[in-house]
Design a protein around this motif. Structure first.
Motif, PDB file in Angstrom:
ATOM      1  N   VAL A 252      -0.976 -12.087  52.771  1.00 52.38           N
ATOM      2  CA  VAL A 252      -2.368 -11.644  52.842  1.00 52.38           C
ATOM      3  C   VAL A 252      -3.119 -12.138  51.612  1.00 52.38           C
ATOM      4  O   VAL A 252      -2.542 -12.254  50.523  1.00 52.38           O
ATOM      5  CB  VAL A 252      -2.453 -10.100  52.962  1.00 52.38           C
TER       6      VAL A 252
ATOM      7  N   ALA B 234      -7.151   0.530  61.867  1.00 53.14           N
ATOM      8  CA  ALA B 234      -7.616  -0.371  60.813  1.00 53.14           C
ATOM      9  C   ALA B 234      -8.527   0.350  59.820  1.00 53.14           C
ATOM     10  O   ALA B 234      -9.296   1.251  60.190  1.00 53.14           O
ATOM     11  CB  ALA B 234      -8.366  -1.550  61.426  1.00 53.14           C
ATOM     12  N   GLN B 235      -8.440  -0.068  58.565  1.00 49.69           N
ATOM     13  CA  GLN B 235      -9.289   0.438  57.491  1.00 49.69           C
ATOM     14  C   GLN B 235     -10.139  -0.705  56.928  1.00 49.69           C
ATOM     15  O   GLN B 235      -9.742  -1.873  57.009  1.00 49.69           O
ATOM     16  CB  GLN B 235      -8.434   1.040  56.377  1.00 49.69           C
TER      17      GLN B 235
ATOM     18  N   LYS C  12      -1.349  -2.867  63.355  1.00 47.52           N
ATOM     19  CA  LYS C  12      -1.680  -1.643  62.635  1.00 47.52           C
ATOM     20  C   LYS C  12      -2.440  -0.746  63.596  1.00 47.52           C
ATOM     21  O   LYS C  12      -3.384  -1.205  64.246  1.00 47.52           O
ATOM     22  CB  LYS C  12      -2.517  -1.941  61.393  1.00 47.52           C
TER      23      LYS C  12
ATOM     24  N   GLU D 130     -10.566  -1.630  53.983  1.00 48.25           N
ATOM     25  CA  GLU D 130      -9.864  -2.366  52.936  1.00 48.25           C
ATOM     26  C   GLU D 130      -8.814  -3.336  53.490  1.00 48.25           C
ATOM     27  O   GLU D 130      -8.227  -4.103  52.730  1.00 48.25           O
ATOM     28  CB  GLU D 130      -9.206  -1.405  51.940  1.00 48.25           C
ATOM     29  N   ASP D 131      -8.600  -3.314  54.795  1.00 44.37           N
ATOM     30  CA  ASP D 131      -7.695  -4.291  55.405  1.00 44.37           C
ATOM     31  C   ASP D 131      -8.372  -5.642  55.622  1.00 44.37           C
ATOM     32  O   ASP D 131      -7.704  -6.621  55.971  1.00 44.37           O
ATOM     33  CB  ASP D 131      -7.188  -3.771  56.763  1.00 44.37           C
ATOM     34  N   SER D 132      -9.672  -5.697  55.447  1.00 45.19           N
ATOM     35  CA  SER D 132     -10.394  -6.966  55.626  1.00 45.19           C
ATOM     36  C   SER D 132      -9.845  -8.011  54.656  1.00 45.19           C
ATOM     37  O   SER D 132      -9.838  -7.801  53.437  1.00 45.19           O
ATOM     38  CB  SER D 132     -11.888  -6.759  55.375  1.00 45.19           C
TER      39      SER D 132
ATOM     40  N   LYS E  74       1.387  -0.732  53.974  1.00 44.77           N
ATOM     41  CA  LYS E  74      -0.034  -0.397  54.156  1.00 44.77           C
ATOM     42  C   LYS E  74      -0.331  -0.093  55.623  1.00 44.77           C
ATOM     43  O   LYS E  74      -1.425  -0.385  56.126  1.00 44.77           O
ATOM     44  CB  LYS E  74      -0.925  -1.544  53.649  1.00 44.77           C
TER      45      LYS E  74
ATOM     46  N   TYR F 243      -5.130 -13.331  56.719  1.00 40.53           N
ATOM     47  CA  TYR F 243      -3.712 -13.079  56.959  1.00 40.53           C
ATOM     48  C   TYR F 243      -3.042 -14.364  57.428  1.00 40.53           C
ATOM     49  O   TYR F 243      -3.518 -15.021  58.362  1.00 40.53           O
ATOM     50  CB  TYR F 243      -3.538 -11.972  58.011  1.00 40.53           C
TER      51      TYR F 243
ATOM     52  N   TYR G 262      -6.678 -11.108  49.894  1.00 39.81           N
ATOM     53  CA  TYR G 262      -7.909 -10.335  49.793  1.00 39.81           C
ATOM     54  C   TYR G 262      -8.944 -11.163  49.046  1.00 39.81           C
ATOM     55  O   TYR G 262      -8.610 -12.109  48.331  1.00 39.81           O
ATOM     56  CB  TYR G 262      -7.657  -9.006  49.082  1.00 39.81           C
TER      57      TYR G 262
ATOM     58  N   PHE H 287       0.974  -1.531  58.177  1.00 37.16           N
ATOM     59  CA  PHE H 287       1.235  -2.698  59.023  1.00 37.16           C
ATOM     60  C   PHE H 287       2.722  -2.808  59.347  1.00 37.16           C
ATOM     61  O   PHE H 287       3.568  -2.551  58.494  1.00 37.16           O
ATOM     62  CB  PHE H 287       0.805  -3.994  58.323  1.00 37.16           C
TER      63      PHE H 287
END
Lengths: 110, 113
Positions: free
Chosen positions: A37, A77-78, A74, A80-82, A57, A85, A39, A59
């Protein structure tokens, strides 16, 4: 030759929705599969690997050898997962050079 | 250091010039990889070092690209006669002996104008 295919360039969901990022691979032996991942403004980092069979997290990813897939999931989704990947594969027999897919951008809207 | 370090973080050069990109891996990591990442693509393998030797350089696109790791630690990726198509983010990663997790640097963004 080993190959990793991520069919979706972009996946856009709302917060709380389930997420599934698809990954298919081709490899003649027994591969090891990973999800990395990235970010925003951070370096690429390992999220999880199939041999660990762990949830990171929220996942999870299951290796399906019959379908040669390693989809990342997941349930909720949240924001902060943006992130970007990347699915990756390494071969067996001492060849540990990771091969990466093109990546899927996940955007989670509030 | 705590992680893989790459310098410079950004490099702008003129077409035809020579550039060197540096990678300082995690201390003790014997494996070192160079990747190139173009916009909208995943990391594309260039070369893999195990210790001082290049164990696999099959990803280098042509003979303008060369990499060294003389003491088994720091590595330098060298690009001669740069072309606009060389513009990309160059990533370095390292891993421990027998390890399969790759630890990445923050990358060097190379722009050839």
């Amino acid at each position: 030759a080993q190959r990793v295919t991520q069919p979706e360039k972009l996946l856009s969901v709302f917060k709380g929705a389930p997420v599934e990022l698809k990954c298919n691979y081709s490899y003649s032996g027994s591969p090891e599969l990973f999800w990395y991942v990235q970010y925003s403004r951070q370096r690429l980092q390992l999220l999880l690997r199939h041999i660990s069979r762990e949830s990171i997290k929220g996942f999870t990813a299951d290796l399906n050898k019959g379908e040669t897939s390693f989809h990342l999931k997941k349930p909720f989704a949240q924001e902060e997962d943006s992130a970007m990947y990347y699915c990756a594969l390494t071969g067996s027999g001492g060849s540990y050079i990771p091969t990466f897919g093109r990546g899927t951008s996940l955007i989670v809207h509030p | 250091g705590a992680g893989v370090s790459q310098t410079p973080s950004n490099k702008v050069t003129e077409k035809g010039k020579y550039v060197e990109l540096r990678c300082d891996p995690i201390s003790g990591h014997t494996a070192l990889y160079w990747y190139r990442q173009s916009l909208g693509q995943g990391p594309e393998f260039l070369i893999y070092f195990q210790g001082t030797g290049a164990a696999d350089d099959s990803g280098l696109p042509n003979d303008r690209f060369f990499a060294v790791r003389p003491e088994g630690s720091v590595s330098t990726l060298k690009i001669q006669r740069t072309e606009r198509g060389d513009s990309a983010v160059y990533l370095c990663a390292s891993s421990s002996t027998g390890g399969t997790e790759a630890f990445f640097g923050q990358g060097t963004r190379l722009t050839v104008v």
